[in-house]
Enzyme design. Structure first.
Site, mmCIF file in Angstrom:
data_model
loop_
_atom_site.group_PDB
_atom_site.id
_atom_site.type_symbol
_atom_site.label_atom_id
_atom_site.label_comp_id
_atom_site.label_asym_id
_atom_site.label_seq_id
_atom_site.Cartn_x
_atom_site.Cartn_y
_atom_site.Cartn_z
ATOM 1 C CB VAL A 26 -1.143 -0.056 1.245
ATOM 2 C CG1 VAL A 26 -1.855 -1.140 1.152
ATOM 3 C CG2 VAL A 26 -0.169 -0.027 2.561
ATOM 4 C CB SER A 44 -14.149 -11.159 14.605
ATOM 5 O OG SER A 44 -13.555 -12.024 13.649
ATOM 6 C CE LYS A 85 -12.545 -8.504 11.066
ATOM 7 N NZ LYS A 85 -13.240 -8.646 12.356
#
Length: 795
Positions: free
Chosen positions: A362, A681, A724
Site C-alpha cells: 500500500v 470475530s 474487513k
C-alpha cells in the site's frame, strides 16, 4: 614676558612645533632649527627661568608658520636647558606649566609673539572622576604589558600621579603609537573639562588595547598555521626518506591522521582516535591487531560527525511531493503534512517517531522516501525483517573477529550526513533468541530523550542520533513489543478500494511499467476493461504490488514480440489480458459456495489486509459428536463452541427438536486449512452457518458478517472493521452485518465503499437470522414441525 596691567593677559614669545604636542607637567626635549625659532632661543640665552608659549602647527609642512597656521590652545612652558648642536641648531628642554589660549597677535619678527591667557586647572575631585581615573590607570597598565616599547617613565606616572587630569595629560603625552595623531593629542590639550579629558584619553587607550588583542590573535593564528605547515613539510620529508629506505608502513597512518583531522570529531572521539593512531604507528603491518585498529580508525573517519543537509520544511511542498508519489491516502497525507509543519515551528528538531501500519503493497516504505524528498534530506532504509541479534542494532564489540558497527551506524556512513531520513522497515518482524532482543536495543534509538548520546558497541563513543528523522513500517501491530510500541505514533495505511486501484494503475503503475520495459503508449495502451479484468481475475490483495506484477507481465509479452522484430501496436483489452496472463487466478466462487444451507460468509482481518472467510457446516448420522476443523486456534474453537451451545440452548425458539444431536454428528469446517486462524470475530458467522444447516435455509450469497457472540446472545465489538469492509467490497458483497458498538469505526471506511454497501448494525444475535437467511427450500429434517420462514420468536 610682559604683563598687561589692564587684564590677566600676558605677552609671551611663541615657539611653534611641527609634529608634537607639549602637555602641562611634562618635560620634553625639542630640536630647534628654523630661523625665527633660533632667534627666539638665542634671545632667551642667559635669562633665568625664561617662559615661552608652545603651540602646535595645524600643518607640519609649513616652514615659517603665521598665526593662522597654529592652534589656538597651547602650553606655557619654562625653558629648563638649552644645548647648542650647531651654528643654527639648538636642543631645548621644556617643562610644561599650564594650558594657554591665544588672545591676540603681537608680531612675527624677529620671532612670533602673542598675547595669551593662562587656563587654570580645576582640581576639584568627585567619585565619578576618581572612578574614571582608576579605569584609565588600569587600562594603561594593561597596555604597558602588551607594549613593552612604551617609555619607561609611563609606569612611574601611573604610580606617582594622583590627579586624574594630570594623569590623562601625561599618558597622552607618552602615547607614541600610530593611530594617535598630533590632532588627537591637540584635542586632549584643548579639552579643559577634566572629566571629558579623562574619557577622551581612556577611549584612546581602550582602542589601542583592542587593536593589540586582534593583532595578537592574528599572530597566534599565523604561528599555528606556520607550525602546521612546518609539521606537514617535515612529515612529507619523513615519508620521502621512508620511501627511499623501502619503509612504507607509515603511509596508512598519515593518511588516517589526515582523514581524522578533516572529519572534525568531537573531543571524546578525537582523544580515542589520537590514542589509537599512536598505537597503530607502533604496530607491524603484518599483525592482526594492525588491521583491527586500522579498520576502527577508518570507521571513525568516515562517520558524518558534523556533516548535514539543510532542511526544507515547507508543508505545501510536502503535500505536493506526496500527491505526486501516492494516490488517495488523504488521512495519512494530512498527518504527514502536520508532522512537517510542527518540525518547521520547533527549533529543537525533535518529533514523534511515525510508524506506518498497513497491509503489504500500500506504499508504506515509499511514503518514507517521499518525506525525505520533501524535506531535502537523504534517504536510507534499514530492513529489520528476521533480525534476531541485538548486535545488528548496537554493533559488535571490537574484541570479536570480524566485528562491525550496527545497522544504525552503517546507515549513517552510507548516508554520509548526520540528519538523514531512516526508514525502519518491517519493525514488526524482529525476532528474539539467545543473542538478545533487537527490539530492546531500538528503545534507546527511538527515544528522543536518549538518542542524543547513542553509543554503538563497536564505535565505543557517543554519537548524536537526535537529528535523524526515524520512520517505521509494519504489517501486524500485535507482534510489536509494548515498550517499543509506546515510542511510536501509529498511522494506519489502509488497503485500496477498486476505484483507487483503477486510478493508481492508470496514473502510476502503467506509465512506470511501460517506461521500465522500454515501451510507449503507442506500442501498448491499457484499456479500462483490460485493467478491470486484471484487477478482478488476477489479483486479490489490499495493496497494488500484485497488480503491478501482472501489468509488468503484459508489458514483457509485448516487449518480447517487439524484440523479435514484430511491429506491434496493441490495446490491452479484457481478451488480450486473458490471452497473455492465462486462466484467471481468482474466480467469483461466492455464489457457488453459499448456494446450499450450512455455508456462511464471514469477514476476517489479516496482516495483509481484510479477507472473506467461509464457514461450512454439515451433518451426518451419528451419536451427537461435534467435529471442528480448519487449523483453528483456541480462541476460534471457543467461538465455535459458543455458537453451537447457543443453538442447542435455543432449539425451541428456532423450531428445532431439543434432542436433535442424539442421532446426528455435526462437522464445522473453515476452508484453507493451511492457514492458521484465530480470533473471536467469527462467532456470528458460525452461528449463522449452523442455524442455516439445521433450518435447511441457505444464507444469502450477497451477505457477509462479523462479530463475537456471548452465551447470552449479545454481539460484541471486534477489530479491523475498515479492512474487513474493504475486503467485502472487493469480493462483491452487498450487505454486511457489523456489531452496533463498532459504528464509530465506520467513519474510517472510504465513503465510496460505504455507498455501495448496506451495513446492518446488530446488538443481539436474534437480529441476525431474519437478515441473512433465504426462504427455506424444505422443512428441517430434525424439527417436529416446519419452522417459520424467519424465526420471529427468536430471543
Amino acid at each position: 614676558m610682559t604683563q598687561d596691567p589692564r587684564s590677566d593677559l600676558e605677552t609671551l614669545p611663541i615657539l611653534p612645533l611641527r609634529n608634537s604636542v607639549v602637555f602641562p607637567a611634562s618635560v620634553v626635549p625639542i630640536n630647534v632649527g628654523r630661523a625665527r625659532s633660533v632667534r627666539l632661543v638665542e634671545d632667551l640665552l642667559g635669562q633665568d627661568r625664561a617662559v615661552v608659549g608652545i603651540v602646535s602647527q595645524r600643518d607640519a609642512d609649513v616652514d615659517e608658520p603665521g598665526f593662522e597656521d597654529i592652534f589656538d590652545v597651547g602650553t606655557v612652558a619654562r625653558v629648563v636647558k638649552v644645548i647648542r648642536l650647531g651654528p643654527s641648531n639648538y636642543s631645548v628642554v621644556l617643562h610644561g606649566l599650564s594650558r594657554l589660549r591665544l588672545a591676540g597677535k603681537v608680531g612675527l619678527e624677529p620671532y612670533m609673539r602673542a598675547k595669551v591667557r593662562r587656563v587654570a586647572e580645576d582640581l576639584e575631585r568627585d567619585a565619578e572622576l576618581d572612578q574614571l581615573g582608576s579605569q584609565l590607570r588600569s587600562g594603561t597598565r594593561e597596555l604597558l604589558n602588551l607594549m613593552p616599547n612604551l617609555p619607561k617613565e609611563t609606569s612611574g606616572i601611573l604610580e606617582n600621579v594622583r590627579e586624574s587630569g594630570a594623569l590623562a595629560d601625561l599618558i597622552a603625552s607618552n602615547l607614541t603609537i600610530d593611530h594617535v595623531t598630533v590632532s588627537d593629542k591637540q584635542k586632549v590639550l584643548a579639552t579643559f573639562d577634566v572629566k571629558e579629558r579623562v574619557r577622551l584619553v581612556l577611549a584612546m587607550v581602550t582602542k589601542q588595547l583592542e587593536l593589540l588583542r586582534v593583532k595578537r590573535e592574528i599572530s597566534s593564528m599565523v604561528a599555528d598555521e606556520g607550525k602546521n605547515q612546518r609539521e606537514l613539510i617535515l612529515r612529507q620529508q619523513m615519508r620521502s626518506i621512508r620511501e627511499e629506505l623501502g619503509e612504507t608502513d607509515e603511509d596508512d597512518v598519515e593518511e588516517l591522521r589526515d582523514r581524522i583531522r578533516l572529519a572534525q570529531l568531537p573531543e571524546d572521539a578525537h582523544k580515542i582516535a589520537k590514542k589509537q593512531l599512536g598505537r597503530l604507528a607502533g604496530m607491524q603491518q603484518q599483525s592482526a591487531e594492525y588491521n583491527v585498529t586500522r579498520t576502527y580508525l577508518e570507521w571513525l573517519a568516515d562517520l558524518p560527525w558534523n556533516k548535514s543537509t539543510p532542511d526544507k520544511l515547507d508543508p505545501s511542498d510536502c503535500r505536493r511531493c506526496l500527491d505526486e508519489d501516492h494516490f488517495g491516502l488523504d488521512k495519512v497525507k494530512k498527518r504527514i503534512v502536520e508532522y512537517i509543519a510542527v518540525r518547521k515551528l520547533r527549533s529543537d528538531k525533535k518529533g514523534p517517531i511515525l510508524c506506518f501500519i498497513g497491509p503489504p503493497g500500500v506504499g508504506k516504505t515509499s511514503l518514507g522516501r517521499s518525506i525525505a524528498r520533501s524535506m531535502g534530506r537523504r534517504y536510507h532504509r534499514i530492513a529489520l525483517g528476521g533480525v534476531r541479534d541485538e548486535a545488528e542494532i548496537r554493533g559488535h564489540r571490537r574484541t570479536y573477529v570480524g566485528a562491525l558497527p550496527g545497522r544504525i551506524v552503517q546507515g549513517l556512513k552510507k548516508a554520509a550526513v548526520k540528519n538523514p531520513v531512516f526508514v525502519l522497515d518491517e519493525i514488526d518482524k524482529l525476532g528474539v533468541d539467545m543473542m538478545g532482543d533487537p527490539a530492546a536495543a531500538l528503545l534507546e534509538v527511538l527515544d528522543p530523550a536518549q538518542n542524543g548520546t547513542f553509543q554503538d558497541h563497536y564505535i565505543d563513543t557517543p554519537f548524536d542520533l537526535s537529528q535523524i528523522t526515524f520512520l517505521a513500517t509494519a504489517n501486524n501491530p500485535d507482534t510489536i513489543p509494548g515498550p517499543l510500541w509506546d515510542r511510536l505514533e501509529v498511522i494506519e495505511v489502509p488497503g485500496y478500494t477498486r476505484a483507487e486501484k483503477r486510478s493508481i494503475a492508470k496514473e502510476f503503475l502503467v506509465p512506470k511499467q511501460l517506461s521500465s520495459h522500454g515501451l510507449t503508449d503507442e506500442r501498448l495502451q491499457f484499456m479500462d476493461d483490460g485493467i478491470e479484468t486484471i484487477l478482478e481475475s488476477y489479483t486479490r490483495e489490499a495493496g497494488v504490488r500484485g497488480l503491478e506484477r501482472e501489468i509488468g507481465a503484459v508489458c514483457r509479452h509485448v516487449a518480447m514480440r517487439i524484440a523479435e522484430g514484430e511491429d506491434v501496436h496493441l490495446n490491452c483489452t479484457s481478451e488480450f489480458a486473458q490471452i497473455v496472463l492465462g486462466p484467471p487466478k481468482h474466480s467469483p466462487d461466492l455464489a457457488e459456495r453459499t448456494s446450499s444451507p450450512g455455508v456462511a460468509t464471514g469477514l476476517a482481518w489479516t496482516p495483509s489486509g481484510g479477507d472473506i472467510l467461509f464457514i461450512e457446516a454439515t451433518k451426518m448420522p451419528g451419536k451427537g459428536d461435534i467435529l471442528i476443523t480448519g487449523n483453528l486456534k483456541s480462541v476460534m474453537q471457543e467461538s465455535a463452541a459458543a455458537a453451537l451451545s447457543f443453538v442447542r440452548s435455543h432449539a425451541n425458539q428456532l423450531g428445532l427438536d431439543p434432542e436433535f444431536l442424539k442421532t446426528i454428528d455435526l462437522h464445522l469446517h473453515v476452508p484453507k486449512g493451511g492457514t492458521p486462524k484465530d480470533g473471536p470475530s467469527a462467532g456470528v458467522t458460525m452461528y449463522s452457518a449452523v442455524a442455516s444447516l439445521l433450518l435447511a435455509c441457505a444464507v444469502r450469497k450477497e451477505v457477509a458478517m462479523t462479530g463475537e457472540i456471548s452465551l447470552r446472545g449479545a454481539v460484541l465489538p471486534v477489530g479491523g472493521i475498515k479492512e474487513k469492509l474493504l475486503a467485502a467490497h472487493r469480493a462483491g458483497i452487498k450487505e454486511v452485518l457489523v456489531p452496533s458498538r463498532n459504528e464509530k469505526d465506520l467513519e474510517e471506511v472510504p465513503k465510496d465503499v460505504l455507498s455501495e454497501l448496506k451495513v446492518h448494525l446488530i446488538k443481539n444475535i436474534s437480529q441476525v437470522l431474519p437478515i441473512v437467511l433465504e426462504e427455506p427450500s424444505a422443512p428441517p429434517p430434525m424439527s417436529q414441525e416446519a419452522p417459520p420462514t424467519t424465526p420471529s420468536d427468536a430471543p
